[in-house]
Write an enzyme that holds these catalytic residues in place. Structure first.
Site, PDB file in Angstrom:
ATOM      1  N   HIS A 114      35.972  40.664  41.348  1.00 32.71           N
ATOM      2  CA  HIS A 114      35.040  40.571  42.580  1.00 32.71           C
ATOM      3  C   HIS A 114      35.772  41.118  43.803  1.00 32.71           C
ATOM      4  O   HIS A 114      35.701  39.760  44.599  1.00 32.71           O
ATOM      5  CB  HIS A 114      33.922  39.474  42.572  1.00 32.71           C
ATOM      6  N   GLN A 139      33.513  42.694  25.886  1.00 31.20           N
ATOM      7  CA  GLN A 139      33.049  43.865  26.174  1.00 31.20           C
ATOM      8  C   GLN A 139      31.841  44.367  25.270  1.00 31.20           C
ATOM      9  O   GLN A 139      31.025  45.082  25.553  1.00 31.20           O
ATOM     10  CB  GLN A 139      34.400  44.683  26.199  1.00 31.20           C
TER      11      GLN A 139
END
Length: 532
Positions: A226, A427
Site C-alpha cells: 500500500h 492468491q
C-alpha cells in the site's frame, strides 16, 4: 540532528572535457564513485546528482540532487521516513560562468540559510521544483531560456513509456524507477493534462502539482504494497477502463476528473495493516469512524484535507466544491472490500435487468465505483511478470502484520499467518472468491478486448500459482483451492454506524454530480484479503 552531507561541487577552474561537452547534457556523479562522466546505463539507479551545463558557453548552470539522497547524522544514515524520500536542509546553488567570481554562489529559490526548515516542507518544495520542467514538457509549453535538466535519459524513457500508458501491460515498476520514485505525480498529471482537465476546470498548475506531490508523500513508502506505486498502478488501470467504449462516450469531464483523483488517493496514508487490526488494537481511527469503513473513511478525509490545504478547487463555487468532495468520498468508500457482495449483487442485478442508463448521473457514478473496485484489485489480471510482483508485495505486508500480532500476543488475522498460509494458496483463494466474480460481471458490462485480456491473464495466473504449489509437493491438485470461501466472503459482526453522507443527485452547471450508494448496518469481512 546534525546535517553533515555536503553537496559535491565541480571546481569552476576545471575545464570540462570536450567529449563531455559534445553531449550537451549533464555531468553525473554517484555516491559510489568519484569519477565524473557518462555512467554505465546499468548504474543509472546509483546516481545521486549531477551538474548540467550549456555547451555553448561551457557554463555550469544548475545543480540538482536526485530524490534518493540520504542525509547523514552523527551516528550514520537515517532510515527513510514516511514520504517517498528523505530530504533535509540541502542547499541548492547555481554556478556562474568562469568569468564571474568563483565565490559567487547564489542560494536556490525557496531556500534559506537562516535556520532549519521542516523536512516535510522541503520535500514538497523540492518535488515541485523537480517536476516543474517536466510539467511544461507535458503541456507542450516551450522554455524561453531552457535549462538542460539532469538525467535526460531517465525522463526521455519515462516520456516514451507515457505514450503507451493506455496499454494493459504497462510496467508501473519500471516507470517508477525511470521517474525516480515519482510515478504517481507524473502519471496522474499526465492523464489529467491529456484529457484537457486543467484548462476545462481552470485548475492552477502550481496548486495541482503541490496537491499531487503531497498525495504521493502521504503514502508510506515503507509499506511493501500500500504505497504510492500501488496508487499509480490503480490510476493507470482506471485510465484503461475510462477509455472503454461504453464509458468513453458517456462520462462527463467531471466524472473523469473524479475517477482519476479517486484512483490516486484511494489508499492515502494507509498504515500497512487492515481494519480488524485497527479495531482490536483500539486505534484512534477505529474509534473516530466507529469501526465503519475505517481505512476508506480515513483515505477520503485525508484526500479532502489535501484538497482544501492546496485550494485546488477553491475557485469553484463552494457548493460545487463540497459536492465534488462528497463524490470523491463515495468512490473511495466503494473500495471497502467488506461491501464487495453488496456492490457485486447490485451490479449483477443491473446487468440481468439490462437497465443501466449511462445518461443517468447516478448510474454513471455507480459504474465509476465498479471501475475503481476493478482497478483496485486488478493485479491478478495483469501479465504474470507484473502480477507475481504484486502478489509478493501484498503477501509480505500480510505476514508483517501477522508477525506484529504474534509479537503482541494478539489473535493473528486471517491470511496473515506465514506458518499456516502460503502465497500461492492466498492468491488462488483471492482470485477464486473475489477477483473472478467481479471481473466476470465487468466482462458482461464491457465485453471488449481488454476484458477478455484481463480474464485470460487471470486464468493463466491462477494456473501458474497452482503449478507452483504442485511443484512444492505440499498440496494435491484437489486441494489447490480453499475448501471454503470463509476468509474472503464471510462477514464479521455488523457495525452500527452508517457511512458519512454522500453527495446529492443534483447536477449543477459547473460540476456533474451523482448519488452514491450507501446503506447502514453493513457487515465487514476480513480485509486481509484485500489487495488494495
Amino acid at each position: 540532528m546534525e546535517v553533515c552531507y555536503q553537496l559535491p561541487v565541480l571546481p569552476l577552474d576545471r575545464p570540462v572535457p570536450k567529449h563531455v561537452l559534445s553531449r550537451r547534457g549533464a555531468i553525473s556523479f554517484s555516491s559510489s564513485s568519484s569519477l565524473f562522466g557518462a555512467p554505465d546505463p546499468r548504474q543509472l539507479s546509483q546516481r545521486r546528482g549531477a551538474i548540467s551545463y550549456d555547451s555553448s558557453d561551457q557554463t555550469a548552470l544548475y545543480i540538482r540532487m536526485l530524490g534518493d539522497v540520504r542525509v547523514r547524522s552523527r551516528v550514520g544514515f537515517d532510515p527513510e521516513g514516511k514520504g517517498s524520500y528523505s530530504y533535509l536542509c540541502i542547499d541548492f546553488r547555481t554556478l556562474h560562468s568562469c568569468s564571474d567570481s568563483a565565490s559567487s554562489l547564489i542560494p536556490g529559490p525557496g531556500f534559506s540559510s537562516a535556520g532549519p526548515v521542516s523536512g516535510r516542507r522541503l520535500r514538497r518544495l523540492l518535488s515541485f521544483q523537480r517536476y516543474l520542467h517536466s510539467s511544461r514538457l507535458l503541456r507542450g509549453t516551450p522554455h524561453l531560456n531552457p535549462l538542460h535538466i539532469l538525467d535526460e535519459d531517465y525522463t526521455g524513457q519515462a516520456k516514451c513509456m507515457l505514450e503507451r500508458v493506455a496499454t494493459w501491460n504497462f510496467d508501473i515498476f519500471l516507470y517508477d524507477r525511470l521517474t525516480n520514485g515519482n510515478s504517481l505525480v507524473t502519471l496522474t498529471f499526465h492523464l489529467l493534462n491529456q484529457y484537457g482537465l486543467l484548462e476545462l476546470f481552470q485548475l492552477d498548475m502550481v496548486k495541482l502539482w503541490r496537491f499531487l506531490v503531497m498525495v504521493q508523500e502521504d503514502y508510506h513508502s515503507l509499506n511493501p504494497y500500500h504505497n504510492a506505486v500501488h496508487a499509480a498502478d490503480v490510476t493507470q488501470a482506471m485510465y484503461c477502463y475510462l477509455r472503454e467504449p461504453k464509458l468513453a462516450k458517456s462520462l462527463t469531464s467531471c466524472d473523469i476528473l473524479l475517477g482519476l483523483l479517486a484512483a490516486a488517493t484511494h489508499d492515502l496514508d494507509h498504515p500497512g495493516v487492515n481494519q480488524p487490526f485497527l479495531i482490536k488494537t483500539n486505534h484512534y481511527l477505529a474509534k473516530l469512524y466507529r469501526n465503519s469503513s475505517v481505512l476508506e473513511n480515513h483515505h477520503w478525509r485525508s484526500a479532502v484535507g489535501l484538497l482544501r490545504e492546496t485550494g485546488l478547487f477553491s475557485h469553484l463555487p463552494a457548493e460545487d466544491g463540497l459536492k465534488m468532495e462528497h463524490q470523491l468520498g463515495s468512490l473511495i468508500l466503494a473500495t471497502d472490500i467488506s461491501r464487495q457482495n453488496e456492490y457485486l449483487g447490485k451490479f449483477r442485478t443491473h446487468l440481468d435487468q439490462d437497465d443501466l442508463c449511462l445518461s443517468n448521473a447516478s448510474h454513471r457514478h455507480f459504474i465509476l465505483q465498479m471501475a475503481l473496485k476493478c482497478a483496485d484489485i486488478c493485479n491478478p489480471c495483469r501479465p504474470w511478470e507484473l502480477s507475481k510482483q504484486w502478489s509478493e508485495k501484498v503477501t509480505e505486508e500480510f505476514f508483517h502484520q501477522g508477525d506484529i500480532e504474534k509479537k503482541h500476543r494478539l489473535e493473528v488475522s486471517p491470511l496473515c499467518d506465514s506458518q499456516s498460509n502460503s502465497m500461492a494458496n492466498i492468491q488462488i483463494g483471492f482470485m477464486t472468491y473475489v477477483v473472478e466474480p467481479l471481473f466476470a460481471e465487468w466482462g458482461r458490462f464491457s465485453d471488449t478486448r481488454l476484458s477478455q485480456t484481463m480474464l485470460g491473464h487471470l486464468g493463466l495466473n491462477k494456473a501458474s500459482w497452482g503449478g507452483l504449489v504442485q511443484q512444492e509437493g505440499s498440496t494435491s491438485p484437489e486441494e489447490l483451492e480453499p475448501s471454503s470461501p470463509a476468509f474472503f466472503t464471510m462477514p464479521t459482526p455488523a457495525v452500527t454506524e452508517s457511512e458519512p453522507e454522500s453527495a446529492s443527485a443534483a447536477e449543477p452547471i459547473a460540476v456533474t454530480t451523482a448519488t452514491a450508494t450507501g446503506e447502514t448496518n453493513y457487515k465487514e469481512i476480513p480485509q486481509g484479503s484485500k489487495e488494495s
